[in-house]
Write a protein that holds these residues in place. Structure first.
Motif, PDB file in Angstrom:
ATOM      1  N   LEU A  10     -28.856  -2.233  49.848  1.00 23.69           N
ATOM      2  CA  LEU A  10     -27.433  -2.337  50.198  1.00 23.69           C
ATOM      3  C   LEU A  10     -26.556  -2.147  48.968  1.00 23.69           C
ATOM      4  O   LEU A  10     -25.574  -1.397  48.988  1.00 23.69           O
ATOM      5  CB  LEU A  10     -27.162  -3.711  50.832  1.00 23.69           C
ATOM      6  N   TYR A  11     -26.931  -2.807  47.894  1.00 26.13           N
ATOM      7  CA  TYR A  11     -26.126  -2.724  46.671  1.00 26.13           C
ATOM      8  C   TYR A  11     -26.046  -1.287  46.162  1.00 26.13           C
ATOM      9  O   TYR A  11     -24.999  -0.825  45.727  1.00 26.13           O
ATOM     10  CB  TYR A  11     -26.730  -3.639  45.604  1.00 26.13           C
ATOM     11  N   ARG A  12     -27.165  -0.608  46.228  1.00 23.23           N
ATOM     12  CA  ARG A  12     -27.191   0.764  45.694  1.00 23.23           C
ATOM     13  C   ARG A  12     -26.322   1.715  46.515  1.00 23.23           C
ATOM     14  O   ARG A  12     -25.724   2.639  45.970  1.00 23.23           O
ATOM     15  CB  ARG A  12     -28.632   1.272  45.625  1.00 23.23           C
ATOM     16  N   VAL A  13     -26.243   1.470  47.791  1.00 26.11           N
ATOM     17  CA  VAL A  13     -25.396   2.320  48.622  1.00 26.11           C
ATOM     18  C   VAL A  13     -23.931   1.935  48.439  1.00 26.11           C
ATOM     19  O   VAL A  13     -23.076   2.798  48.264  1.00 26.11           O
ATOM     20  CB  VAL A  13     -25.802   2.210  50.110  1.00 26.11           C
ATOM     21  N   GLU A  14     -23.670   0.634  48.437  1.00 23.25           N
ATOM     22  CA  GLU A  14     -22.273   0.199  48.371  1.00 23.25           C
ATOM     23  C   GLU A  14     -21.691   0.330  46.975  1.00 23.25           C
ATOM     24  O   GLU A  14     -20.575   0.810  46.796  1.00 23.25           O
ATOM     25  CB  GLU A  14     -22.152  -1.250  48.856  1.00 23.25           C
TER      26      GLU A  14
END
Length: 585
Positions: free
Chosen positions: A329-333
RNA sequence: GCGCCAGUAGCUCAGGUGGAUAGAGCAGCGGUCUUCUAAACCGCGGGUCGGGGGUUCGAAUCCCUCCUGGCGUGCCA
């Protein structure tokens, strides 16, 4: 004359156009352009055979129609000989003139990159590789993820992507209870100052041994872990110090390998981001309670219908499934990643398959953009007996010791071959040759095969090795050094290639884009190694057969051109493999 | 049990999205330095591509099956 960067891809496009002109069924016809056996040409298109078979037509006749259409439209760049062979293979052979023009046009790494870079322009990839546990020495097992990961980063960058290098450290495991216990009871400050990782490892072993024989110690270690997780300032301070010193030590090795991360976002970074994972996965009905744990099943999957993906343990703690989900999630957001690549050994296949299945459903249910995901795997390290690697003492071989030994052995060889060089220079050469040899040994084999650890192989300086490639660079550099300035001749004066060795070398140079394509498509750097080895081989044969600095200016010009381009492509390729070139050895 | 990966020359490995006579290195044997670095070059020998079946004009490559090895398979990562 205009030349194509990637001849194979352009041929494919032209063949498709010609097929469309002839009214062929484009859903069925596939040109199938491959690099060819040099005896037949540079490239071959095999697609006519299956197409003819399917339509019950004569393949040879169809091949003739196709070739005729190519010629009529003059769609095919001049300078490529086309012929039909056997039952209907179409062979393409670059003429010496075409090769000469190709080499004139692609005259620098930047110019190669300009064309290669169209492929992934505007795309962002996060590459997660390395990822060691803190408070531990890296051993040979860490070599592959570092080297393969870095090489993949460089391949993607060369093809135009924006790459974010992230080291997902194991800095938040249950092992910290034991390390904290050890730190408080057995710390030797002098040893810590000398070599932190060595000392942490000693502390861990000492504490672990104590915990095994003394239940009170085990209890205390558990209490330390709880204290750390609850944010006890004392425990956190020690934990931070351990991590800070660990990363500092890790960087010494990364520096030697020329690997530089953008981020060190370890598991601990995600510890306050796991609640979102629990909440959302529960809300969308993906996660469920099972045997006291929070897990995800995938009913449509033959195995994962019953094999759970555990995202919260029975005791309420998170595990790596949890942090990996939070990381996705962090990498996408945060990084707005179009793609995520994780480089680990293949034993974690199940985990990452489950991670990806879960992420897909999670993101779809919450309306998030789904990135591309690639789990890049590699084989397990085995000992020379074919079984899991282990030294007599049971400790794995340390990466640092391996690199040191490689450099030492390289130093002995440089000293033997080139005793007149000053020691400082010999040390510098030995560092590059030794480390290059280790890196190349790893990258020259297909990453998915199991990895048989062998000192002999990793430290080998003969045959298909980094020193062989570096040696080719050195010989070219030496020619250019010895070339009198007034004898230098620009590429415009070059005559077309004539000798068999000249032509073989020129063809190999023009095949660089095909090798790059293969490596980046499959994320397998060994295709670059293989290509460079063949290129260096073609150069060595040329070097032995044809003298470069000769009286005839046109001949001298074309041979100098071959030397300069060979050096440039070798340097470009070595760079993609994370090996630093040399001009003397 | 189920699943994933692997099995190619004496050894270590390429080739595996089907193509023409399966390739390298190491090891072995024989040649090449008064000439740009011999860490090199040239040549020779070496194979039931684990076994068997199938698909195909064509299989090391795709499918099935068996054998062998490695790994994974609920609270490590």
């Amino acid at each position: 004359m205009d030349v194509w960067f990637d001849v194979a891809r352009n041929l494919e496009a032209r063949l498709n156009e010609a097929a469309a002109d002839l009214g062929w069924d484009r859903d069925v016809f596939e040109p199938a352009v491959r690099t060819a056996d040099p005896r037949f040409g540079d490239f071959q298109a095999n697609g006519v055979l299956p197409y003819a078979k399917r339509n019950k037509q004569n393949p040879r006749a169809l091949a003739e129609q196709l070739v005729e259409n190519l010629g009529e439209k003059k769609a095919l760049a001049a300078g490529i000989d086309v012929s039909i062979a056997g039952p209907g293979f179409i062979n393409f052979k670059l003429t010496p003139t075409y090769l000469l023009n190709w080499l004139r046009q692609f005259d620098s790494e930047a110019h190669l990159q300009r064309d290669a870079g169209k492929r992934f322009a505007g795309r962002t990839w996060v590459v997660d590789y390395g990822s060691p546990n803190t408070a531990k020495q890296m051993h040979v097992g860490h070599l592959r993820t570092i080297i393969v990961g870095e090489s993949i980063c460089r391949l993607l960058e060369f093809c135009g992507a924006k790459v974010i290098r992230d080291n997902h450290l194991g800095d938040w495991g249950t092992q910290f209870g034991i390390i904290l216990y050890g730190y408080k009871h057995f710390l030797d400050p002098e040893a810590l100052a000398r070599d932190p990782l060595e000392e942490f490892e000693r502390l861990y072993k000492a504490a672990n041994a104590r915990c095994k024989e003394d239940p009170a110690a085990l209890e205390e270690a558990r209490a330390e872990l709880v204290r750390l997780q609850q944010g006890d300032p004392d425990a956190v301070a020690i934990w931070e110090k351990v991590n800070q010193l660990s990363v500092q030590s890790l960087k010494e090795i990364y520096e030697r390998l020329d690997v530089h991360y953008d981020h060190y976002l370890g598991e601990s970074f995600y510890r306050d981001k796991v609640d979102t994972v629990y909440r959302e996965l529960t809300e969308i009905g993906l996660a469920e309670e099972s045997e006291g744990a929070l897990v995800v099943f995938h009913p449509e999957h033959p195995r994962f219908a019953t094999q759970p993906f555990i995202i919260r343990k029975r005791d309420g703690a998170s595990n790596y499934a949890t942090t990996d989900l939070a990381t996705m999630l962090y990498r996408v957001e945060h990084f707005d990643a179009d793609g995520i690549i994780i480089v680990t050994d293949s034993r974690q296949n199940d985990h990452f398959e489950q991670l990806w299945l879960t992420t897909r459903k999670w993101f779809e249910a919450t309306g998030r953009r789904l990135p591309e995901f690639q789990h890049v795997t590699f084989g397990t390290i085995l000992g020379e007996d074919g079984k899991a690697i282990k030294t007599r003492s049971g400790d794995p071989i340390r990466l640092k010791a391996l690199l040191d030994e490689a450099v030492e052995r390289a130093f002995a060889i440089v000293t033997e071959k080139n005793p007149d060089l000053p020691e400082e220079k010999r040390r510098e050469i030995a560092e590059r040759v030794g480390i290059g040899a280790v890196v190349y040994a790893d990258l020259s084999q297909n990453r998915t095969s199991d990895y048989i650890f062998s000192w002999q192989k990793l430290l080998s300086f003969e045959g298909n090795t980094a020193p062989y490639l570096l040696y080719a660079c050195v010989r070219i550099a030496s020619i250019l050094r010895k070339l009198p300035a007034e004898q230098d001749t620009p590429p415009e004066n070059a005559s077309a290639f004539e000798t068999a060795e000249e032509i073989a070398l020129a063809r190999k140079l023009a095949a660089f884009p095909a090798a790059l394509d293969q490596a980046v498509t499959t994320l397998r750097p060994h295709f670059i190694s293989l290509y460079l080895y063949e290129l260096a081989g073609a150069f060595s044969s040329f070097y032995n057969a044809d003298r470069v600095i000769v009286d005839d200016p046109a001949v001298r010009a074309r041979r100098l051109l071959l030397c300069r381009r060979t050096l440039m492509v070798l340097q470009t390729g070595l760079h993609l493999l994370t090996i630093r070139p040399l001009d003397q050895m």
